[in-house]
Motif scaffolding. Structure first.
Motif, PDB file in Angstrom:
ATOM      1  N   ASP A  31       0.807  -1.211   0.000  1.00 52.13           N
ATOM      2  CA  ASP A  31       0.000   0.000   0.000  1.00 52.13           C
ATOM      3  C   ASP A  31       0.849   1.276   0.000  1.00 52.13           C
ATOM      4  OD1 ASP A  31      -0.988  -0.139   3.554  1.00 52.13           O
ATOM      5  OD2 ASP A  31       0.957   0.064   2.582  1.00 52.13           O
ATOM      6  N   TYR A  32       2.161   1.096  -0.104  1.00 56.50           N
ATOM      7  CA  TYR A  32       3.019   2.278  -0.128  1.00 56.50           C
ATOM      8  C   TYR A  32       4.243   1.947  -0.958  1.00 56.50           C
ATOM      9  CZ  TYR A  32       4.273   6.811   1.832  1.00 56.50           C
ATOM     10  OH  TYR A  32       4.540   8.139   1.999  1.00 56.50           O
ATOM     11  N   LEU A  34       8.011   3.459  -2.719  1.00 59.57           N
ATOM     12  CA  LEU A  34       9.066   4.439  -2.509  1.00 59.57           C
ATOM     13  C   LEU A  34      10.147   4.273  -3.573  1.00 59.57           C
ATOM     14  CD1 LEU A  34       8.332   2.772   0.413  1.00 59.57           C
ATOM     15  CD2 LEU A  34       9.478   4.811   1.303  1.00 59.57           C
ATOM     16  N   TYR A  36      14.290   5.082  -4.040  1.00 56.80           N
ATOM     17  CA  TYR A  36      15.539   5.447  -3.395  1.00 56.80           C
ATOM     18  C   TYR A  36      16.613   5.587  -4.463  1.00 56.80           C
ATOM     19  CZ  TYR A  36      13.758   4.329   1.291  1.00 56.80           C
ATOM     20  OH  TYR A  36      13.052   4.314   2.475  1.00 56.80           O
ATOM     21  N   PRO A  44      21.231   3.943   0.634  1.00 51.46           N
ATOM     22  CA  PRO A  44      20.155   4.501  -0.195  1.00 51.46           C
ATOM     23  C   PRO A  44      19.622   5.794   0.406  1.00 51.46           C
ATOM     24  CG  PRO A  44      19.795   2.161   0.260  1.00 51.46           C
ATOM     25  CD  PRO A  44      20.890   2.617   1.157  1.00 51.46           C
ATOM     26  N   PHE A  46      16.377   8.361   0.381  1.00 52.31           N
ATOM     27  CA  PHE A  46      14.965   8.450   0.026  1.00 52.31           C
ATOM     28  C   PHE A  46      14.729   9.618  -0.933  1.00 52.31           C
ATOM     29  CE2 PHE A  46      10.512   8.338   0.251  1.00 52.31           C
ATOM     30  CZ  PHE A  46      10.048   9.633   0.475  1.00 52.31           C
ATOM     31  N   SER A  49       7.847   9.187  -2.564  1.00 50.57           N
ATOM     32  CA  SER A  49       6.991   8.041  -2.280  1.00 50.57           C
ATOM     33  C   SER A  49       5.561   8.332  -2.729  1.00 50.57           C
ATOM     34  CB  SER A  49       7.010   7.726  -0.782  1.00 50.57           C
ATOM     35  OG  SER A  49       6.559   8.839  -0.033  1.00 50.57           O
ATOM     36  N   ASN A  93       5.989  -1.460   0.611  1.00 47.46           N
ATOM     37  CA  ASN A  93       5.663  -2.109   1.881  1.00 47.46           C
ATOM     38  C   ASN A  93       4.178  -1.963   2.185  1.00 47.46           C
ATOM     39  OD1 ASN A  93       5.407   0.506   2.875  1.00 47.46           O
ATOM     40  ND2 ASN A  93       6.893   0.274   4.529  1.00 47.46           N
ATOM     41  N   ASN A  96       3.427  -0.161   7.334  1.00 43.94           N
ATOM     42  CA  ASN A  96       4.627   0.463   7.907  1.00 43.94           C
ATOM     43  C   ASN A  96       5.713  -0.543   8.234  1.00 43.94           C
ATOM     44  OD1 ASN A  96       2.104   1.978   9.724  1.00 43.94           O
ATOM     45  ND2 ASN A  96       3.214   3.044   8.120  1.00 43.94           N
ATOM     46  N   GLU A  97       5.755  -1.636   7.542  1.00 41.12           N
ATOM     47  CA  GLU A  97       6.704  -2.679   7.888  1.00 41.12           C
ATOM     48  C   GLU A  97       7.854  -2.757   6.880  1.00 41.12           C
ATOM     49  OE1 GLU A  97       4.298  -4.676  11.176  1.00 41.12           O
ATOM     50  OE2 GLU A  97       5.426  -6.001   9.858  1.00 41.12           O
ATOM     51  N   LYS A  98       8.453  -3.912   6.787  1.00 41.72           N
ATOM     52  CA  LYS A  98       9.680  -4.072   6.003  1.00 41.72           C
ATOM     53  C   LYS A  98       9.478  -3.656   4.554  1.00 41.72           C
ATOM     54  CE  LYS A  98       8.463  -8.840   4.992  1.00 41.72           C
ATOM     55  NZ  LYS A  98       8.741 -10.260   5.282  1.00 41.72           N
ATOM     56  N   LEU A  99      10.554  -3.122   3.987  1.00 44.56           N
ATOM     57  CA  LEU A  99      10.545  -2.756   2.586  1.00 44.56           C
ATOM     58  C   LEU A  99      10.980  -3.951   1.740  1.00 44.56           C
ATOM     59  CD1 LEU A  99      12.250   0.760   2.775  1.00 44.56           C
ATOM     60  CD2 LEU A  99       9.858   0.286   2.269  1.00 44.56           C
ATOM     61  N   PHE A 101      12.508  -4.561  -1.934  1.00 43.61           N
ATOM     62  CA  PHE A 101      13.192  -3.790  -2.967  1.00 43.61           C
ATOM     63  C   PHE A 101      13.233  -4.521  -4.293  1.00 43.61           C
ATOM     64  CE2 PHE A 101      15.245  -0.109  -1.006  1.00 43.61           C
ATOM     65  CZ  PHE A 101      15.099  -0.374   0.337  1.00 43.61           C
ATOM     66  N   GLY A 102      13.268  -3.725  -5.364  1.00 47.37           N
ATOM     67  CA  GLY A 102      13.632  -4.243  -6.670  1.00 47.37           C
ATOM     68  C   GLY A 102      15.148  -4.358  -6.768  1.00 47.37           C
TER      69      GLY A 102
END
Lengths: 111, 114
Positions: A31-32, A34, A36, A44, A46, A49, A93, A96-99, A101-102
């Protein structure tokens, strides 16, 4: 299981033109999202987002677009500058938890 | 305001030794995350901690790796009996209390196992 994908490992763009970096995701729980930017031997940084309730967010030269139906987002940089040369990571993520990444896209701006 | 601090920046260990990586979050941030980046790959989540609590350790290898974030002091990522495959860049990130999705990263610790 690569839930966030950046299919272009590298991209070269002329200075002053638009850079478009793409990212696809498979997990509809995200739901979010970002972006970097990362220089060699640094952490990285930021950039920008977007929440899943929006389809566009703009900050100066940087704009992120989100297409939820296609599970696709993109980062537009205009105009591109030499200092924009770096590796760009898309991340996502939920709650509000772990990201997640690509694998990154290396952007090179050609003077 | 100081950002996320990590030390050491570079760490060389021989196989079988222990590695301790430290992370001081942004002042006022109560959430700490550890990520690992192997050569030519993206960052992979390892563990998420709040003060004195491990919230999510789903990305941690089952053996040799541990993490803590004590009430006082930095967060520590500990790798026991290191092997060559542990060579990577380890990044710490912090974020404010819930409601804030952005995570802010430190400069990383580059671990080399000989």
């Amino acid at each position: 299981d690569q839930q966030v994908k950046q299919n272009s490992p590298s991209l070269s763009v002329q200075e002053g033109r638009i850079s478009i970096l793409n990212c696809d995701y498979t997990n509809s729980m995200f739901d979010y999202f970002l972006w970097y930017k990362k220089y060699p031997a640094e952490g990285p940084t930021f950039l920008i987002s977007i929440s899943s309730i929006k389809d566009k967010n703009e900050d100066g030269r940087f704009t992120v677009f989100l297409n939820k139906s296609a599970k696709h987002l993109s980062l537009h940089i205009v105009p591109s500058q030499p200092g924009d040369s770096a590796v760009y990571f898309c991340a996502a993520n939920f709650g509000n938890e772990k990201l997640t990444f690509g694998t990154g896209t290396r952007l090179t701006i050609i003077p | 305001n100081a950002g996320v601090m990590q030390n050491p920046r570079h760490l060389v260990r021989r196989r079988g030794q222990e590695a301790r990586l430290r992370c001081s979050p942004v002042k006022g941030h109560s959430h700490v995350y550890w990520y690992r980046q192997l050569p030519e790959e993206g960052l992979k989540f390892m563990v998420y901690l709040q003060k004195e609590n491990i919230i999510d350790e789903s990305g941690m290898p089952k053996e040799r790796f541990s993490a803590e974030f004590p009430k006082e002091g930095p967060s520590i990522l500990r790798i026991q009996q290191v092997v060559r495959g542990d060579s990577a860049a380890y990044f710490c990130a912090s974020s404010p209390p819930p409601g804030y999705n952005e995570q802010f990263f430190g400069p990383g610790t580059r671990l080399t196992v000989l």
